[in-house]
Design a protein around this motif. Structure first.
Motif, PDB file in Angstrom:
ATOM      1  N   TYR A  42     -99.210 -33.483 -55.365  1.00 20.43           N
ATOM      2  CA  TYR A  42    -100.277 -33.843 -56.283  1.00 20.43           C
ATOM      3  C   TYR A  42    -101.403 -34.540 -55.530  1.00 20.43           C
ATOM      4  O   TYR A  42    -101.161 -35.341 -54.628  1.00 20.43           O
ATOM      5  CB  TYR A  42     -99.743 -34.783 -57.374  1.00 20.43           C
ATOM      6  N   GLY A  43    -102.641 -34.222 -55.906  1.00 24.04           N
ATOM      7  CA  GLY A  43    -103.734 -34.893 -55.235  1.00 24.04           C
ATOM      8  C   GLY A  43    -105.095 -34.465 -55.722  1.00 24.04           C
ATOM      9  O   GLY A  43    -105.238 -33.700 -56.683  1.00 24.04           O
ATOM     10  N   LEU A  44    -106.102 -34.977 -55.018  1.00 29.05           N
ATOM     11  CA  LEU A  44    -107.497 -34.649 -55.303  1.00 29.05           C
ATOM     12  C   LEU A  44    -108.178 -34.248 -54.005  1.00 29.05           C
ATOM     13  O   LEU A  44    -107.895 -34.790 -52.938  1.00 29.05           O
ATOM     14  CB  LEU A  44    -108.219 -35.856 -55.912  1.00 29.05           C
ATOM     15  N   THR A  45    -109.093 -33.300 -54.109  1.00 21.73           N
ATOM     16  CA  THR A  45    -109.789 -32.789 -52.943  1.00 21.73           C
ATOM     17  C   THR A  45    -111.131 -32.233 -53.374  1.00 21.73           C
ATOM     18  O   THR A  45    -111.334 -31.925 -54.561  1.00 21.73           O
ATOM     19  CB  THR A  45    -108.938 -31.696 -52.255  1.00 21.73           C
ATOM     20  N   VAL A  46    -112.048 -32.120 -52.434  1.00 21.45           N
ATOM     21  CA  VAL A  46    -113.335 -31.471 -52.705  1.00 21.45           C
ATOM     22  C   VAL A  46    -113.325 -30.114 -52.014  1.00 21.45           C
ATOM     23  O   VAL A  46    -113.070 -30.028 -50.802  1.00 21.45           O
ATOM     24  CB  VAL A  46    -114.516 -32.314 -52.198  1.00 21.45           C
ATOM     25  N   VAL A  47    -113.573 -29.057 -52.782  1.00 22.53           N
ATOM     26  CA  VAL A  47    -113.514 -27.703 -52.248  1.00 22.53           C
ATOM     27  C   VAL A  47    -114.747 -26.912 -52.671  1.00 22.53           C
ATOM     28  O   VAL A  47    -115.472 -27.297 -53.591  1.00 22.53           O
ATOM     29  CB  VAL A  47    -112.245 -26.952 -52.728  1.00 22.53           C
ATOM     30  N   ALA A  48    -114.930 -25.794 -52.002  1.00 27.00           N
ATOM     31  CA  ALA A  48    -115.879 -24.767 -52.448  1.00 27.00           C
ATOM     32  C   ALA A  48    -115.061 -23.534 -52.787  1.00 27.00           C
ATOM     33  O   ALA A  48    -114.417 -22.952 -51.910  1.00 27.00           O
ATOM     34  CB  ALA A  48    -116.897 -24.464 -51.361  1.00 27.00           C
ATOM     35  N   PHE A  49    -115.037 -23.170 -54.069  1.00 25.59           N
ATOM     36  CA  PHE A  49    -114.283 -21.994 -54.500  1.00 25.59           C
ATOM     37  C   PHE A  49    -115.018 -20.715 -54.133  1.00 25.59           C
ATOM     38  O   PHE A  49    -116.247 -20.671 -54.110  1.00 25.59           O
ATOM     39  CB  PHE A  49    -114.076 -22.004 -56.016  1.00 25.59           C
ATOM     40  N   LEU A  88    -108.622 -19.236 -54.313  1.00 24.18           N
ATOM     41  CA  LEU A  88    -109.151 -19.125 -52.953  1.00 24.18           C
ATOM     42  C   LEU A  88    -110.329 -20.082 -52.768  1.00 24.18           C
ATOM     43  O   LEU A  88    -111.268 -20.102 -53.574  1.00 24.18           O
ATOM     44  CB  LEU A  88    -109.618 -17.693 -52.683  1.00 24.18           C
ATOM     45  N   HIS A  89    -110.277 -20.870 -51.702  1.00 25.84           N
ATOM     46  CA  HIS A  89    -111.302 -21.895 -51.524  1.00 25.84           C
ATOM     47  C   HIS A  89    -111.368 -22.344 -50.070  1.00 25.84           C
ATOM     48  O   HIS A  89    -110.468 -22.072 -49.273  1.00 25.84           O
ATOM     49  CB  HIS A  89    -110.986 -23.118 -52.400  1.00 25.84           C
ATOM     50  N   MET A  90    -112.430 -23.079 -49.767  1.00 22.72           N
ATOM     51  CA  MET A  90    -112.552 -23.786 -48.498  1.00 22.72           C
ATOM     52  C   MET A  90    -112.542 -25.286 -48.793  1.00 22.72           C
ATOM     53  O   MET A  90    -113.326 -25.764 -49.613  1.00 22.72           O
ATOM     54  CB  MET A  90    -113.849 -23.408 -47.778  1.00 22.72           C
ATOM     55  N   THR A  91    -111.650 -26.010 -48.140  1.00 24.98           N
ATOM     56  CA  THR A  91    -111.581 -27.453 -48.328  1.00 24.98           C
ATOM     57  C   THR A  91    -112.665 -28.138 -47.509  1.00 24.98           C
ATOM     58  O   THR A  91    -112.822 -27.870 -46.321  1.00 24.98           O
ATOM     59  CB  THR A  91    -110.203 -27.991 -47.918  1.00 24.98           C
ATOM     60  N   LEU A  92    -113.397 -29.045 -48.160  1.00 20.51           N
ATOM     61  CA  LEU A  92    -114.451 -29.799 -47.487  1.00 20.51           C
ATOM     62  C   LEU A  92    -114.042 -31.235 -47.211  1.00 20.51           C
ATOM     63  O   LEU A  92    -114.468 -31.820 -46.212  1.00 20.51           O
ATOM     64  CB  LEU A  92    -115.726 -29.781 -48.335  1.00 20.51           C
ATOM     65  N   CYS A  93    -113.229 -31.814 -48.089  1.00 17.77           N
ATOM     66  CA  CYS A  93    -112.824 -33.216 -47.904  1.00 17.77           C
ATOM     67  C   CYS A  93    -111.570 -33.509 -48.713  1.00 17.77           C
ATOM     68  O   CYS A  93    -111.604 -33.479 -49.949  1.00 17.77           O
ATOM     69  CB  CYS A  93    -113.961 -34.141 -48.342  1.00 17.77           C
ATOM     70  N   ASP A  94    -110.463 -33.786 -48.018  1.00 18.11           N
ATOM     71  CA  ASP A  94    -109.253 -34.230 -48.709  1.00 18.11           C
ATOM     72  C   ASP A  94    -109.399 -35.703 -49.090  1.00 18.11           C
ATOM     73  O   ASP A  94    -109.930 -36.510 -48.316  1.00 18.11           O
ATOM     74  CB  ASP A  94    -108.033 -34.059 -47.808  1.00 18.11           C
ATOM     75  N   ILE A  95    -108.917 -36.049 -50.273  1.00 20.41           N
ATOM     76  CA  ILE A  95    -109.077 -37.418 -50.767  1.00 20.41           C
ATOM     77  C   ILE A  95    -107.738 -38.138 -50.851  1.00 20.41           C
ATOM     78  O   ILE A  95    -107.541 -39.210 -50.276  1.00 20.41           O
ATOM     79  CB  ILE A  95    -109.769 -37.428 -52.143  1.00 20.41           C
ATOM     80  N   VAL A  96    -106.775 -37.553 -51.562  1.00 14.11           N
ATOM     81  CA  VAL A  96    -105.477 -38.193 -51.710  1.00 14.11           C
ATOM     82  C   VAL A  96    -104.446 -37.120 -52.028  1.00 14.11           C
ATOM     83  O   VAL A  96    -104.763 -36.111 -52.660  1.00 14.11           O
ATOM     84  CB  VAL A  96    -105.513 -39.269 -52.840  1.00 14.11           C
ATOM     85  N   ALA A  97    -103.212 -37.322 -51.571  1.00 17.69           N
ATOM     86  CA  ALA A  97    -102.127 -36.379 -51.861  1.00 17.69           C
ATOM     87  C   ALA A  97    -100.803 -37.121 -51.759  1.00 17.69           C
ATOM     88  O   ALA A  97    -100.655 -38.062 -50.973  1.00 17.69           O
ATOM     89  CB  ALA A  97    -102.145 -35.192 -50.896  1.00 17.69           C
ATOM     90  N   ARG A 171    -107.980 -35.446 -42.571  1.00 13.13           N
ATOM     91  CA  ARG A 171    -108.184 -34.485 -41.491  1.00 13.13           C
ATOM     92  C   ARG A 171    -109.655 -34.101 -41.339  1.00 13.13           C
ATOM     93  O   ARG A 171    -110.411 -34.076 -42.297  1.00 13.13           O
ATOM     94  CB  ARG A 171    -107.367 -33.222 -41.758  1.00 13.13           C
ATOM     95  N   SER A 172    -110.036 -33.822 -40.104  1.00  8.98           N
ATOM     96  CA  SER A 172    -111.400 -33.394 -39.829  1.00  8.98           C
ATOM     97  C   SER A 172    -111.608 -31.969 -40.324  1.00  8.98           C
ATOM     98  O   SER A 172    -110.705 -31.137 -40.255  1.00  8.98           O
ATOM     99  CB  SER A 172    -111.680 -33.471 -38.329  1.00  8.98           C
ATOM    100  N   PHE A 173    -112.819 -31.709 -40.790  1.00  8.03           N
ATOM    101  CA  PHE A 173    -113.150 -30.395 -41.335  1.00  8.03           C
ATOM    102  C   PHE A 173    -113.023 -29.312 -40.273  1.00  8.03           C
ATOM    103  O   PHE A 173    -113.503 -29.442 -39.150  1.00  8.03           O
ATOM    104  CB  PHE A 173    -114.577 -30.411 -41.884  1.00  8.03           C
ATOM    105  N   LEU A 174    -112.353 -28.226 -40.641  1.00 12.24           N
ATOM    106  CA  LEU A 174    -112.329 -27.002 -39.851  1.00 12.24           C
ATOM    107  C   LEU A 174    -112.409 -25.860 -40.859  1.00 12.24           C
ATOM    108  O   LEU A 174    -111.455 -25.617 -41.601  1.00 12.24           O
ATOM    109  CB  LEU A 174    -111.059 -26.892 -39.013  1.00 12.24           C
ATOM    110  N   GLY A 175    -113.557 -25.189 -40.897  1.00 12.87           N
ATOM    111  CA  GLY A 175    -113.806 -24.208 -41.946  1.00 12.87           C
ATOM    112  C   GLY A 175    -112.801 -23.075 -41.957  1.00 12.87           C
ATOM    113  O   GLY A 175    -112.673 -22.341 -40.977  1.00 12.87           O
ATOM    114  N   HIS A 176    -112.098 -22.917 -43.066  1.00 14.30           N
ATOM    115  CA  HIS A 176    -111.125 -21.829 -43.204  1.00 14.30           C
ATOM    116  C   HIS A 176    -110.774 -21.632 -44.672  1.00 14.30           C
ATOM    117  O   HIS A 176    -110.970 -22.520 -45.500  1.00 14.30           O
ATOM    118  CB  HIS A 176    -109.850 -22.119 -42.407  1.00 14.30           C
ATOM    119  N   VAL A 177    -110.264 -20.458 -44.965  1.00 14.80           N
ATOM    120  CA  VAL A 177    -109.735 -20.134 -46.289  1.00 14.80           C
ATOM    121  C   VAL A 177    -108.289 -19.715 -46.090  1.00 14.80           C
ATOM    122  O   VAL A 177    -108.006 -18.721 -45.415  1.00 14.80           O
ATOM    123  CB  VAL A 177    -110.531 -18.990 -46.945  1.00 14.80           C
ATOM    124  N   SER A 178    -107.361 -20.469 -46.647  1.00 18.16           N
ATOM    125  CA  SER A 178    -105.930 -20.187 -46.462  1.00 18.16           C
ATOM    126  C   SER A 178    -105.512 -18.976 -47.289  1.00 18.16           C
ATOM    127  O   SER A 178    -105.935 -18.808 -48.439  1.00 18.16           O
ATOM    128  CB  SER A 178    -105.084 -21.396 -46.863  1.00 18.16           C
TER     129      SER A 178
END
Length: 264
Positions: A42-49, A88-97, A171-178
């Motif tokens: 469970y957590g919160l994150t900022v992503v670009a879908f 499907l998304h790219m994570t920009l900033c993890d906040i909490v998990a 974690r530091s940003f590394l652009g990817h889509v899992s």
């Protein structure tokens, strides 16, 4: 070359398929069980879908399906769990998990922080990258290449603002889509897996414009729920009050907070 840019490009190169070894793979992620079932996180994150109705989303779904078919045909499909395409998304900033659901008050505090922060992040030009082929970490990913150092710096600056605004340093940003996660150690099948994946390693999927960002709640790696979204170009909010309400107990005080967060 700028040290930050050089560091990003070095880390990106480390995720190239040809660099995959048993040592670089390391321990498996705890996000999935060995049978491929998603573990609750469970957590919160900022992503670009990646918009589900877009041509890019269709290309990625096809790409993922072809990888899945190739792995299964080679008898190594069980090593992976494919992610559901809907999120499907790219994570920009993890906040909490964490392994337990977030306390409602903490969730509301973070949503309110997002509402204050996002209007400060407006951009005068689009944010975009090229999804250029398959990479590997604990997962199979599409790697993001930026067309210029300037556009990469713009994205890294956005990450810096997000981390500062949410007061996090994950974690530091590394652009990817899992696309999929390793759920079993490949062992002696590693070279076979690399051979199967090699044809996908340089297949370009196209441009990804990520001007719209979303603060999301997740309950596992297949379930991302937007709580607030923001367009960085026209500086407009999109609220998702029904989604936020899902995570709130039916108490009067929290309902009042929920209603205030839904107002612009």
């Amino acid at each position: 070359m700028d040290e930050i840019i050089q560091s990003y490009k070095s880390r990106l190169a480390g995720w190239k398929l040809q660099n995959l070894t048993g040592q670089t793979l390391g321990d498996l992620s705890q996000k999935f069980y060995p049978d491929g079932t998603a573990n609750a996180i469970y957590g919160l994150t900022v992503v670009a879908f990646i918009e589900p109705e877009s041509a890019l989303h269709k290309k990625i779904r096809d790409f993922q399906h072809r990888i899945k078919t190739a792995l299964e045909s080679a008898g190594v499909g069980h090593v992976f769990s494919m992610l559901k395409p809907l999120s499907l998304h790219m994570t920009l900033c993890d906040i909490v998990a964490g392994s337990a659901p977030l306390e409602p008050a903490k969730l509301l505090d973070i949503v309110e922080a997002g509402r204050r922060l996002f209007p400060k992040l407006g951009m005068d030009s689009k944010l975009s990258c090229q999804l250029t082929g398959l990479g590997v970490d604990m997962s199979l990913v599409l790697l993001a290449e930026f067309e210029s150092d300037a556009s990469l710096k713009q994205c890294l600056h956005l990450e810096k603002q997000l981390k500062k605004g949410f007061q996090v340093d994950e974690r530091s940003f590394l652009g990817h889509v899992s696309l999929a996660y390793f759920v079993q150690q490949p062992g002696t099948q590693l070279n076979r897996i690399k051979q199967v994946l090699a044809p996908f390693s340089e297949e370009a999927l196209g441009e990804f414009n990520f001007n719209k960002i979303s603060l999301c709640h997740f309950s596992d790696m297949n379930t991302y729920t937007p709580l607030i979204s923001f367009d960085l170009l026209d500086r407009s909010f999109e609220h998702h009050p029904n989604n936020l309400h899902t995570f709130m107990p039916a108490t009067e005080s929290l309902q009042e907070n929920h209603e205030s967060l839904s107002e612009d």
